[in-house]
Design a protein around this motif. Structure first.
Motif, PDB file in Angstrom:
ATOM      1  N   CYS A 199      -0.059   1.807  -9.135  1.00 14.96           N
ATOM      2  CA  CYS A 199      -1.604   1.636  -8.688  1.00 14.96           C
ATOM      3  C   CYS A 199      -2.425   1.203  -9.711  1.00 14.96           C
ATOM      4  O   CYS A 199      -2.484   1.693 -10.756  1.00 14.96           O
ATOM      5  N   SER A 239      -5.407   0.949  -9.822  1.00 18.02           N
ATOM      6  CA  SER A 239      -6.587   2.018 -10.483  1.00 18.02           C
ATOM      7  C   SER A 239      -6.199   2.846 -11.564  1.00 18.02           C
ATOM      8  O   SER A 239      -6.954   3.018 -12.442  1.00 18.02           O
ATOM      9  N   PHE A 273      -8.667   8.295 -13.914  1.00 16.29           N
ATOM     10  CA  PHE A 273      -8.128   8.262 -12.637  1.00 16.29           C
ATOM     11  C   PHE A 273      -7.099   9.324 -12.245  1.00 16.29           C
ATOM     12  O   PHE A 273      -5.968   8.831 -13.295  1.00 16.29           O
ATOM     13  N   PRO A 276      -2.043   8.768  -7.883  1.00 18.86           N
ATOM     14  CA  PRO A 276      -1.423   9.376  -6.479  1.00 18.86           C
ATOM     15  C   PRO A 276      -0.708  10.483  -6.783  1.00 18.86           C
ATOM     16  O   PRO A 276      -0.831  11.461  -6.026  1.00 18.86           O
ATOM     17  N   CYS A 334      -9.588   5.656  -6.368  1.00 14.71           N
ATOM     18  CA  CYS A 334      -8.661   5.125  -5.343  1.00 14.71           C
ATOM     19  C   CYS A 334      -9.352   4.214  -4.179  1.00 14.71           C
ATOM     20  O   CYS A 334     -10.377   4.619  -3.687  1.00 14.71           O
ATOM     21  N   HIS A 335      -8.862   3.029  -4.141  1.00 15.59           N
ATOM     22  CA  HIS A 335      -9.428   1.967  -3.163  1.00 15.59           C
ATOM     23  C   HIS A 335      -8.488   1.869  -1.849  1.00 15.59           C
ATOM     24  O   HIS A 335      -8.749   0.795  -1.416  1.00 15.59           O
ATOM     25  N   GLY A 336      -7.667   2.870  -1.822  1.00 18.91           N
ATOM     26  CA  GLY A 336      -7.091   2.775  -0.616  1.00 18.91           C
ATOM     27  C   GLY A 336      -5.733   1.691  -0.409  1.00 18.91           C
ATOM     28  O   GLY A 336      -5.601   0.992   0.520  1.00 18.91           O
ATOM     29  N   ILE A 337      -5.275   1.055  -1.753  1.00 23.43           N
ATOM     30  CA  ILE A 337      -4.444  -0.007  -1.643  1.00 23.43           C
ATOM     31  C   ILE A 337      -2.972   0.250  -0.906  1.00 23.43           C
ATOM     32  O   ILE A 337      -2.591  -0.698  -0.636  1.00 23.43           O
ATOM     33  N   GLN A 338      -3.094   1.461  -1.216  1.00 23.31           N
ATOM     34  CA  GLN A 338      -1.601   1.855  -0.698  1.00 23.31           C
ATOM     35  C   GLN A 338      -0.296   1.552  -1.277  1.00 23.31           C
ATOM     36  O   GLN A 338       0.945   1.797  -0.792  1.00 23.31           O
ATOM     37  N   ASN A 339      -0.474   1.079  -2.442  1.00 21.11           N
ATOM     38  CA  ASN A 339       0.903   0.905  -3.289  1.00 21.11           C
ATOM     39  C   ASN A 339       1.514   2.070  -3.353  1.00 21.11           C
ATOM     40  O   ASN A 339       3.096   1.954  -3.197  1.00 21.11           O
ATOM     41  N   CYS A 340       0.844   2.999  -3.390  1.00 23.24           N
ATOM     42  CA  CYS A 340       1.603   4.444  -3.785  1.00 23.24           C
ATOM     43  C   CYS A 340       2.638   4.694  -2.457  1.00 23.24           C
ATOM     44  O   CYS A 340       3.517   5.111  -2.775  1.00 23.24           O
ATOM     45  N   THR A 344      -1.975   8.513  -0.314  1.00 20.37           N
ATOM     46  CA  THR A 344      -3.367   7.941   0.248  1.00 20.37           C
ATOM     47  C   THR A 344      -4.071   9.026   1.197  1.00 20.37           C
ATOM     48  O   THR A 344      -5.038   9.103   1.282  1.00 20.37           O
ATOM     49  N   ILE A 355      -5.212  11.965  -0.539  1.00 21.25           N
ATOM     50  CA  ILE A 355      -6.587  11.549  -1.035  1.00 21.25           C
ATOM     51  C   ILE A 355      -7.709  11.722  -0.195  1.00 21.25           C
ATOM     52  O   ILE A 355      -8.909  11.978  -0.288  1.00 21.25           O
TER      53      ILE A 355
HETATM   54  S1  SF4 Z   1      -4.315   4.090  -2.263  1.00 22.35           S
HETATM   55 FE1  SF4 Z   1      -2.524   4.617  -3.798  1.00 22.35          FE
HETATM   56  S2  SF4 Z   1      -2.254   2.848  -5.026  1.00 22.35           S
HETATM   57 FE2  SF4 Z   1      -4.023   2.692  -4.010  1.00 22.35          FE
HETATM   58  S3  SF4 Z   1      -5.565   3.080  -5.255  1.00 22.35           S
HETATM   59 FE3  SF4 Z   1      -5.215   4.809  -3.891  1.00 22.35          FE
HETATM   60  S4  SF4 Z   1      -3.835   5.892  -5.278  1.00 22.35           S
HETATM   61 FE4  SF4 Z   1      -3.938   3.938  -5.857  1.00 22.35          FE
END
Ligand code: SF4
Ligand code: SF4
Ligand code: FES
Lengths: 234, 120
Positions: free
Chosen positions: A155, A157, A165, A168, A202-208, A219, A222
């Motif tokens: 992630c 972030s 932070f 995830p 968390c910017h919702g990139i969803q790598n997690c 996500t 979160i």
């Molecule tokens: S969606 Fe997951 S990977 Fe993306 S910023 Fe939030 S916690 Fe990190």
């Protein structure tokens, strides 16, 4: 012969990390990446990595394979190797202790922050605190986390703000206790998450979500925390 | 709890809500301007549009939304990349300078924007 390029670093002898190219004979079989690491260790006993259960349960062998985090023990070569090449690196963003072994202190510190244990100050019943099947079902997709850190170390972030932070993995556990009908500390838990970093980095990139070997969805958890903060307005 | 002095509100939730609401206002504003432009405008039509009070209020709303949106956004980018963790004290100094600069720019644009809207 599989071409493996592995990250090597021994702070006692190396001034800086380097990539070592190794040929590994897989016998033409679709081995797991962990098997390849074990084969490499028979050739060169100094290669360091963590492992224990070798079946995706303990969470100790999270590594970065061809650029994607995952558990070496349950990742078959066919799922990651392209053009007969396998690049192995430690999980990104954490200090390297040696080779593929990283220092997980920052990851655990964030886990500790969410107070990942049941809190209930009402008198304990004679036998146990009961839950309805529906209440119990809310914990599905949350309790299965094995703390392998594949998500948090993938992630961005978390890379930039690992002290602030929660990441995830920690947030998934934060929600696991927010969602538990037996936990009575919801208010206090939410109040601790309301700052600009803990959740809101968390910017919702969803790598997690993309890397979780257990198929969990931090996500979404979160998002639930954010909605709880919004509706309770602490 | 992590504290911070330079974010917009005191809470991350507040900043988050500001970011979403201001985004909606900006979307509505630019969608409206887009429609007007597609309908074709000349100088007098454009002047008449901006002579109306509601349009000036709408524009000011959009301007303020832009300001808030920019501050929250830039603040989070700066606290990602210009940090003590990455560069030591230099990080903090650079970040505060960058924040000051952004603050000045944003302030000037706001005043200038109000002048444009009500000055002619
Ligand atoms: S969606 Fe997951 S990977 Fe993306 S910023 Fe939030 S916690 Fe990190
Ligand atoms: S959420 Fe998934 S990737 Fe993250 S620590 Fe738990 S099991 Fe590992
Ligand atoms: S060795 Fe236990 S999860 Fe891979």
């Amino acid at each position: 012969m599989l071409q493996v390029s592995i990250y090597r670093y021994n702070p006692e002898t190396d001034s800086e990390p380097y990539m070592q190219d190794v040929q590994v004979d897989t016998g033409g079989k679709d081995l797991m990446v962990l098997d390849v690491l074990e084969l490499m260790k028979t050739q060169d006993a100094t290669v360091a990595f963590r492992r224990s259960c070798r079946e995706g349960v303990c969470g100790s062998d999270g590594v970065n394979m061809n650029g994607k985090n995952g558990l070496a023990c349950i990742t078959p070569l066919s799922a990651t190797v392209r053009n007969n090449k396998l690049v192995l690196r430690p999980l990104p963003g954490l200090p390297v202790v040696r080779d593929l072994v990283v220092d997980m202190s920052m990851f655990y510190a964030q886990y500790e922050k969410v107070q990942p244990y049941l809190q209930n100050d009402t008198p304990a019943p004679a036998i146990e605190r009961l839950q309805s099947p529906e209440e119990r079902a809310k914990l599905d997709g949350l309790y299965e986390c094995i703390l392998c850190a594949c998500c948090s170390t993938g992630c961005p972030s978390f890379w930039w703000n690992p002290e602030r932070f929660i990441g995830p993995a920690g947030l998934l556990q934060a929600y696991r206790f927010l969602a538990d009908s037996r936990d009575t500390a919801t208010r206090e838990r939410l109040a601790r998450l309301d700052d600009p970093f803990s959740v809101f980095r968390c910017h919702g990139i969803q790598n997690c979500v993309n890397v979780c070997p257990k198929g969990l969805n931090p996500t979404r958890a979160i998002g639930h925390i954010r909605n709880m903060l919004l509706t309770r307005g602490t | 709890m992590v504290t911070s002095v330079t974010n917009l509100g005191r809470s991350g939730l507040f900043d988050w809500v500001v970011q979403r609401v201001s985004a909606l206002v900006l979307l509505a504003y630019f969608a409206y301007i887009g429609c007007v432009l597609l309908g074709g405008v000349d100088y007098t039509g454009w002047r008449e549009l901006y002579a109306q009070t509601w349009m000036r209020v709408f524009s000011l709303g959009a301007l303020l939304s832009l300001v808030l949106h920019a501050w929250v956004g830039i603040w989070s980018v700066l606290t990602d990349y210009l940090t003590e963790r990455m560069m030591g004290t230099t990080g903090t100094v650079l970040r505060l300078l960058a924040q000051l600069l952004c603050g000045i720019v944003i302030f000037v644009y706001t005043v200038w924007g109000i002048q444009i809207l009500w000055g002619y």
